[in-house]
Scaffold this motif. Structure first.
Motif, mmCIF file in Angstrom:
data_model
loop_
_atom_site.group_PDB
_atom_site.id
_atom_site.type_symbol
_atom_site.label_atom_id
_atom_site.label_comp_id
_atom_site.label_asym_id
_atom_site.label_seq_id
_atom_site.Cartn_x
_atom_site.Cartn_y
_atom_site.Cartn_z
ATOM 1 N N ALA A 132 8.300 -16.141 50.226
ATOM 2 C CA ALA A 132 7.126 -15.349 50.589
ATOM 3 C C ALA A 132 6.772 -14.373 49.468
ATOM 4 N N ARG A 133 7.801 -13.723 48.876
ATOM 5 C CA ARG A 133 7.530 -12.808 47.761
ATOM 6 C C ARG A 133 6.956 -13.567 46.569
ATOM 7 N N ALA A 134 7.498 -14.741 46.283
ATOM 8 C CA ALA A 134 6.984 -15.530 45.163
ATOM 9 C C ALA A 134 5.539 -15.968 45.412
ATOM 10 N N ALA A 135 5.219 -16.319 46.659
ATOM 11 C CA ALA A 135 3.849 -16.726 46.966
ATOM 12 C C ALA A 135 2.877 -15.564 46.795
ATOM 13 N N PHE A 136 3.290 -14.356 47.179
ATOM 14 C CA PHE A 136 2.439 -13.175 47.012
ATOM 15 C C PHE A 136 2.201 -12.907 45.520
ATOM 16 N N GLY A 162 -1.200 -3.285 58.479
ATOM 17 C CA GLY A 162 -1.511 -4.360 59.417
ATOM 18 C C GLY A 162 -0.623 -5.572 59.281
ATOM 19 N N ALA A 163 0.250 -5.610 58.244
ATOM 20 C CA ALA A 163 1.127 -6.755 58.016
ATOM 21 C C ALA A 163 2.580 -6.311 58.103
ATOM 22 N N VAL A 164 3.413 -7.136 58.712
ATOM 23 C CA VAL A 164 4.848 -6.879 58.810
ATOM 24 C C VAL A 164 5.531 -7.610 57.664
ATOM 25 N N ASP A 165 6.227 -6.873 56.836
ATOM 26 C CA ASP A 165 6.856 -7.417 55.636
ATOM 27 C C ASP A 165 8.029 -8.339 55.981
ATOM 28 N N ILE A 166 8.220 -9.375 55.167
ATOM 29 C CA ILE A 166 9.361 -10.279 55.292
ATOM 30 C C ILE A 166 10.368 -9.900 54.210
ATOM 31 N N VAL A 213 -1.092 -12.911 56.184
ATOM 32 C CA VAL A 213 -0.764 -13.335 57.549
ATOM 33 C C VAL A 213 -1.321 -14.726 57.830
ATOM 34 N N ALA A 214 -2.530 -15.016 57.380
ATOM 35 C CA ALA A 214 -3.132 -16.322 57.665
ATOM 36 C C ALA A 214 -2.381 -17.454 56.980
ATOM 37 N N ASN A 215 -1.720 -17.166 55.879
ATOM 38 C CA ASN A 215 -0.956 -18.199 55.174
ATOM 39 C C ASN A 215 0.514 -18.207 55.554
ATOM 40 N N GLY A 216 0.901 -17.343 56.505
ATOM 41 C CA GLY A 216 2.267 -17.366 57.011
ATOM 42 C C GLY A 216 3.278 -16.652 56.145
ATOM 43 N N TRP A 217 2.834 -15.810 55.200
ATOM 44 C CA TRP A 217 3.771 -15.097 54.338
ATOM 45 C C TRP A 217 4.035 -13.676 54.827
ATOM 46 N N ALA A 218 3.465 -13.298 55.929
ATOM 47 C CA ALA A 218 3.744 -12.020 56.595
ATOM 48 C C ALA A 218 3.355 -12.187 58.057
ATOM 49 N N MET A 219 3.852 -11.278 58.898
ATOM 50 C CA MET A 219 3.497 -11.304 60.308
ATOM 51 C C MET A 219 2.568 -10.138 60.619
ATOM 52 N N ALA A 220 1.852 -10.242 61.718
ATOM 53 C CA ALA A 220 0.898 -9.203 62.093
ATOM 54 C C ALA A 220 1.591 -8.124 62.909
ATOM 55 N N THR A 221 1.156 -6.886 62.725
ATOM 56 C CA THR A 221 1.663 -5.799 63.555
ATOM 57 C C THR A 221 1.179 -6.005 64.991
ATOM 58 N N VAL A 281 2.785 -5.847 41.146
ATOM 59 C CA VAL A 281 3.928 -6.758 41.228
ATOM 60 C C VAL A 281 4.491 -6.678 42.641
ATOM 61 N N ALA A 282 4.600 -7.832 43.311
ATOM 62 C CA ALA A 282 5.122 -7.868 44.669
ATOM 63 C C ALA A 282 6.626 -7.682 44.651
ATOM 64 N N VAL A 283 7.133 -6.753 45.457
ATOM 65 C CA VAL A 283 8.575 -6.557 45.600
ATOM 66 C C VAL A 283 9.082 -7.215 46.869
ATOM 67 N N SER A 284 8.163 -7.568 47.788
ATOM 68 C CA SER A 284 8.469 -8.357 48.980
ATOM 69 C C SER A 284 7.163 -8.990 49.437
ATOM 70 N N SER A 285 7.168 -9.579 50.627
ATOM 71 C CA SER A 285 6.004 -10.380 51.013
ATOM 72 C C SER A 285 4.766 -9.548 51.302
ATOM 73 N N ALA A 286 4.902 -8.253 51.596
ATOM 74 C CA ALA A 286 3.743 -7.421 51.912
ATOM 75 C C ALA A 286 3.840 -6.040 51.272
ATOM 76 N N VAL A 287 4.654 -5.910 50.230
ATOM 77 C CA VAL A 287 4.825 -4.645 49.520
ATOM 78 C C VAL A 287 4.707 -4.927 48.030
ATOM 79 N N PHE A 288 3.975 -4.058 47.318
ATOM 80 C CA PHE A 288 3.847 -4.226 45.870
ATOM 81 C C PHE A 288 3.911 -2.859 45.195
ATOM 82 N N GLU A 289 4.159 -2.883 43.913
ATOM 83 C CA GLU A 289 4.174 -1.682 43.101
ATOM 84 C C GLU A 289 3.179 -1.844 41.962
ATOM 85 N N ALA A 290 2.479 -0.745 41.654
ATOM 86 C CA ALA A 290 1.506 -0.751 40.569
ATOM 87 C C ALA A 290 1.202 0.676 40.163
#
Length: 234
Positions: A160-164, A137-141, A202-210, A119-128
């Protein structure tokens, strides 16, 4: 003398009649003989060298069609090398079409682990499964972040979180984790099937690159295409 002249005239007349009769006999026959016979090149004598057949010289002008130069040989149309220009390969449409990034060296006790029902808690972080994983490699939004596009301001962090989450759909992720990674949040590379999760985000614009990371080109493509947080409200 008169007798000799008469005899000569008679012989001349008989000769003429004979020629006419011969012509009539030839005209009445079924076959005609050719008036001229075809000429053939002389056969070379034994031991004499044969000259090679002369082939046509190809036209150097571009655009000439292919032509037959021998019984079983067809010459291609001539090409002007000066008019040929080699160009580079077309750049990829996005990072999704590229090969997966090379695996980085991990400690020996780190291994690929399947994490079910993420389950995504933000655009580049999830819990499981009791673990909290940050996609390396991705900067969270942050979910509270807002973005502006023209005169519009919209909640891009929540989108961004919803898209993830919509992309995950609860499918299991395979991440490289240490054995005791359940005690703290850890940054790790993850894959969904054969797809690199960080590259997709990152390619879909839901996170930024480090900075200086693997996904710098993917972010540039997303910015240029105004995708995700770089585009209009979604």
């Amino acid at each position: 003398m008169g007798e000799v002249k008469s005899t000569g005239r008679l012989a001349t007349m008989l000769g003429g009649l004979g020629l006419v009769a011969g012509a009539l006999m030839i005209a009445g026959s079924r076959h005609w003989l050719p008036t001229t016979l075809p000429s053939y090149p002389p056969t070379p004598e034994a031991g004499e060298a044969r000259s090679a057949p002369r082939l046509p010289v190809p036209d150097a002008r571009p655009g000439q069609p292919a032509r037959r130069i021998a019984e079983d040989l067809i010459a291609p149309p001539p090409l002007d090398a000066a008019g040929i220009e080699r160009i580079g390969a077309r750049p990829p449409l996005g990072e999704l079409g590229l090969a997966s990034p090379p695996k980085t060296a991990m400690p020996q006790d780190w291994r690929e682990t399947l994490l079910y029902r993420p389950v995504a808690v933000s655009s580049a972080v999830f819990e499981a499964m009791g673990r909290r994983v940050i996609i390396s490699g991705a900067v969270d939004i942050d979910p509270d972040r807002t973005c502006s596009f023209g005169d519009a301001v919209w909640p891009c962090g929540q989108r961004a979180r919803a898209a993830f989450n919509a992309w995950l759909r609860g499918r299991a992720l395979k991440c490289v984790l240490p054995p005791d990674g359940d005690r703290f949040a850890i940054a790790a590379p993850c894959r969904l099937g054969k797809q690199d999760v960080g590259a997709w985000l990152v390619a879909n614009g839901w996170a930024m690159a480090t900075p200086g990371g693997l996904y710098g080109k993917a972010e540039a493509v997303a910015r240029g295409a105004q995708m995700g947080i770089f585009g209009p409200p979604q």
